[in-house]
Design a protein around this motif. Structure first.
Motif, PDB file in Angstrom:
ATOM      1  N   VAL A  16      -6.605  -8.486 -26.176  1.00 23.10           N
ATOM      2  CA  VAL A  16      -7.884  -7.369 -26.626  1.00 23.10           C
ATOM      3  C   VAL A  16      -8.618  -6.578 -25.442  1.00 23.10           C
ATOM      4  O   VAL A  16      -8.633  -5.489 -25.331  1.00 23.10           O
ATOM      5  CB  VAL A  16      -8.994  -8.195 -27.590  1.00 23.10           C
ATOM      6  CG1 VAL A  16     -10.182  -7.237 -27.851  1.00 23.10           C
ATOM      7  CG2 VAL A  16      -8.527  -8.654 -28.871  1.00 23.10           C
ATOM      8  N   MET A  17      -8.599  -7.472 -24.432  1.00 20.96           N
ATOM      9  CA  MET A  17      -9.351  -6.740 -23.108  1.00 20.96           C
ATOM     10  C   MET A  17      -8.413  -5.759 -22.696  1.00 20.96           C
ATOM     11  O   MET A  17      -8.835  -4.492 -22.343  1.00 20.96           O
ATOM     12  CB  MET A  17      -9.564  -7.730 -22.191  1.00 20.96           C
ATOM     13  CG  MET A  17     -10.828  -8.573 -22.537  1.00 20.96           C
ATOM     14  SD  MET A  17     -12.156  -7.705 -23.108  1.00 20.96           S
ATOM     15  CE  MET A  17     -12.765  -7.113 -21.543  1.00 20.96           C
ATOM     16  N   HIS A  18      -7.029  -5.989 -22.561  1.00 19.24           N
ATOM     17  CA  HIS A  18      -6.075  -4.961 -21.912  1.00 19.24           C
ATOM     18  C   HIS A  18      -5.915  -3.669 -23.181  1.00 19.24           C
ATOM     19  O   HIS A  18      -6.029  -2.605 -22.687  1.00 19.24           O
ATOM     20  CB  HIS A  18      -4.740  -5.465 -22.110  1.00 19.24           C
ATOM     21  CG  HIS A  18      -4.734  -6.439 -20.582  1.00 19.24           C
ATOM     22  ND1 HIS A  18      -4.662  -5.864 -19.358  1.00 19.24           N
ATOM     23  CD2 HIS A  18      -4.573  -7.870 -20.415  1.00 19.24           C
ATOM     24  CE1 HIS A  18      -4.626  -6.781 -18.596  1.00 19.24           C
ATOM     25  NE2 HIS A  18      -4.640  -8.085 -19.171  1.00 19.24           N
ATOM     26  N   PHE A  19      -5.953  -4.096 -24.323  1.00 13.54           N
ATOM     27  CA  PHE A  19      -6.029  -3.126 -25.311  1.00 13.54           C
ATOM     28  C   PHE A  19      -6.979  -2.078 -25.307  1.00 13.54           C
ATOM     29  O   PHE A  19      -6.974  -0.909 -25.257  1.00 13.54           O
ATOM     30  CB  PHE A  19      -6.071  -3.688 -26.879  1.00 13.54           C
ATOM     31  CG  PHE A  19      -5.826  -2.830 -27.855  1.00 13.54           C
ATOM     32  CD1 PHE A  19      -4.234  -2.821 -28.434  1.00 13.54           C
ATOM     33  CD2 PHE A  19      -6.691  -2.117 -28.628  1.00 13.54           C
ATOM     34  CE1 PHE A  19      -4.165  -1.642 -29.470  1.00 13.54           C
ATOM     35  CE2 PHE A  19      -6.580  -1.022 -29.441  1.00 13.54           C
ATOM     36  CZ  PHE A  19      -5.296  -0.975 -30.175  1.00 13.54           C
ATOM     37  N   ILE A  20      -8.275  -2.589 -25.142  1.00 15.75           N
ATOM     38  CA  ILE A  20      -9.670  -1.658 -25.195  1.00 15.75           C
ATOM     39  C   ILE A  20      -9.442  -1.040 -23.814  1.00 15.75           C
ATOM     40  O   ILE A  20     -10.212   0.068 -23.736  1.00 15.75           O
ATOM     41  CB  ILE A  20     -10.762  -2.609 -25.321  1.00 15.75           C
ATOM     42  CG1 ILE A  20     -11.108  -3.395 -24.143  1.00 15.75           C
ATOM     43  CG2 ILE A  20     -10.944  -2.951 -26.729  1.00 15.75           C
ATOM     44  CD1 ILE A  20     -12.648  -4.047 -24.296  1.00 15.75           C
ATOM     45  N   HIS A  21      -8.605  -1.170 -22.813  1.00 20.12           N
ATOM     46  CA  HIS A  21      -8.593  -0.538 -21.447  1.00 20.12           C
ATOM     47  C   HIS A  21      -7.218   0.174 -21.506  1.00 20.12           C
ATOM     48  O   HIS A  21      -6.743   0.909 -20.355  1.00 20.12           O
ATOM     49  CB  HIS A  21      -8.522  -1.485 -20.309  1.00 20.12           C
ATOM     50  CG  HIS A  21      -9.944  -2.176 -19.966  1.00 20.12           C
ATOM     51  ND1 HIS A  21      -9.981  -3.473 -20.266  1.00 20.12           N
ATOM     52  CD2 HIS A  21     -11.046  -1.708 -19.649  1.00 20.12           C
ATOM     53  CE1 HIS A  21     -11.462  -3.735 -20.021  1.00 20.12           C
ATOM     54  NE2 HIS A  21     -12.003  -2.566 -19.495  1.00 20.12           N
ATOM     55  N   GLU A  25       1.150  -2.105 -22.937  1.00 22.78           N
ATOM     56  CA  GLU A  25       2.134  -2.952 -22.760  1.00 22.78           C
ATOM     57  C   GLU A  25       1.675  -4.520 -22.443  1.00 22.78           C
ATOM     58  O   GLU A  25       2.145  -5.446 -22.822  1.00 22.78           O
ATOM     59  CB  GLU A  25       2.935  -2.493 -21.634  1.00 22.78           C
ATOM     60  CG  GLU A  25       4.073  -2.897 -21.334  1.00 22.78           C
ATOM     61  CD  GLU A  25       5.104  -2.375 -20.469  1.00 22.78           C
ATOM     62  OE1 GLU A  25       5.559  -2.903 -19.597  1.00 22.78           O
ATOM     63  OE2 GLU A  25       5.120  -0.930 -20.580  1.00 22.78           O
ATOM     64  N   LYS A  26       0.750  -4.555 -21.600  1.00 18.02           N
ATOM     65  CA  LYS A  26       0.226  -5.936 -21.117  1.00 18.02           C
ATOM     66  C   LYS A  26      -0.401  -6.450 -22.457  1.00 18.02           C
ATOM     67  O   LYS A  26      -0.393  -7.715 -22.413  1.00 18.02           O
ATOM     68  CB  LYS A  26      -0.803  -5.903 -19.951  1.00 18.02           C
ATOM     69  CG  LYS A  26      -0.035  -5.307 -18.876  1.00 18.02           C
ATOM     70  CD  LYS A  26      -1.028  -6.233 -17.651  1.00 18.02           C
ATOM     71  CE  LYS A  26      -0.405  -5.657 -16.374  1.00 18.02           C
ATOM     72  NZ  LYS A  26      -0.346  -6.740 -15.479  1.00 18.02           N
ATOM     73  N   ALA A  27      -1.131  -5.866 -23.284  1.00 14.54           N
ATOM     74  CA  ALA A  27      -1.745  -6.436 -24.384  1.00 14.54           C
ATOM     75  C   ALA A  27      -0.421  -6.955 -25.209  1.00 14.54           C
ATOM     76  O   ALA A  27      -0.727  -8.183 -25.891  1.00 14.54           O
ATOM     77  CB  ALA A  27      -2.618  -5.326 -25.095  1.00 14.54           C
ATOM     78  N   PHE A  35      -2.724  -6.114 -32.045  1.00 13.36           N
ATOM     79  CA  PHE A  35      -2.521  -5.021 -32.554  1.00 13.36           C
ATOM     80  C   PHE A  35      -2.873  -4.902 -34.016  1.00 13.36           C
ATOM     81  O   PHE A  35      -3.004  -3.732 -34.514  1.00 13.36           O
ATOM     82  CB  PHE A  35      -0.919  -4.081 -32.217  1.00 13.36           C
ATOM     83  CG  PHE A  35      -0.580  -3.947 -30.958  1.00 13.36           C
ATOM     84  CD1 PHE A  35      -1.067  -2.839 -30.374  1.00 13.36           C
ATOM     85  CD2 PHE A  35      -0.283  -4.812 -30.220  1.00 13.36           C
ATOM     86  CE1 PHE A  35      -0.686  -2.202 -29.215  1.00 13.36           C
ATOM     87  CE2 PHE A  35      -0.198  -4.653 -28.783  1.00 13.36           C
ATOM     88  CZ  PHE A  35      -0.466  -3.333 -28.276  1.00 13.36           C
ATOM     89  N   ILE A  36      -3.004  -6.003 -34.550  1.00 14.51           N
ATOM     90  CA  ILE A  36      -3.733  -5.888 -35.795  1.00 14.51           C
ATOM     91  C   ILE A  36      -5.046  -6.657 -35.903  1.00 14.51           C
ATOM     92  O   ILE A  36      -5.856  -5.913 -36.685  1.00 14.51           O
ATOM     93  CB  ILE A  36      -2.799  -7.407 -36.819  1.00 14.51           C
ATOM     94  CG1 ILE A  36      -1.368  -7.011 -36.870  1.00 14.51           C
ATOM     95  CG2 ILE A  36      -3.514  -7.654 -37.995  1.00 14.51           C
ATOM     96  CD1 ILE A  36      -0.495  -7.923 -37.481  1.00 14.51           C
TER      97      ILE A  36
END
Length: 65
Positions: A16-21, A25-27, A35-36
């Motif tokens: 989640v932290m990688h997603f919001i940044h 790909e890391k997420a 992603f859900i």
């Protein structure tokens, strides 16, 4: 791994932290469920921002307690 079953939540916080940044790909590498989970959590985060500002969110989420 517990009883030869992979944990579904392992890596979710980091994902989640990688997603919001915007490091998608890391997420994906940390946990695919990110992603859900993030789209499901977004309305709740938005509602909490409204509550902190002392306003009621419009629509269905505004009527929920």
């Amino acid at each position: 791994m517990l009883a030869n079953i992979e944990c579904y939540a392992c890596g979710l916080t980091r994902g989640v932290m990688h997603f919001i940044h915007f490091e998608f790909e890391k997420a994906w590498e940390y946990n695919k469920l990110t992603f859900i989970v993030v789209p499901l959590l977004f309305p709740l985060w938005l509602k909490s921002v409204y509550e902190v500002r002392g306003k009621q969110m419009p629509g269905l989420l505004g009527r929920l307690t």
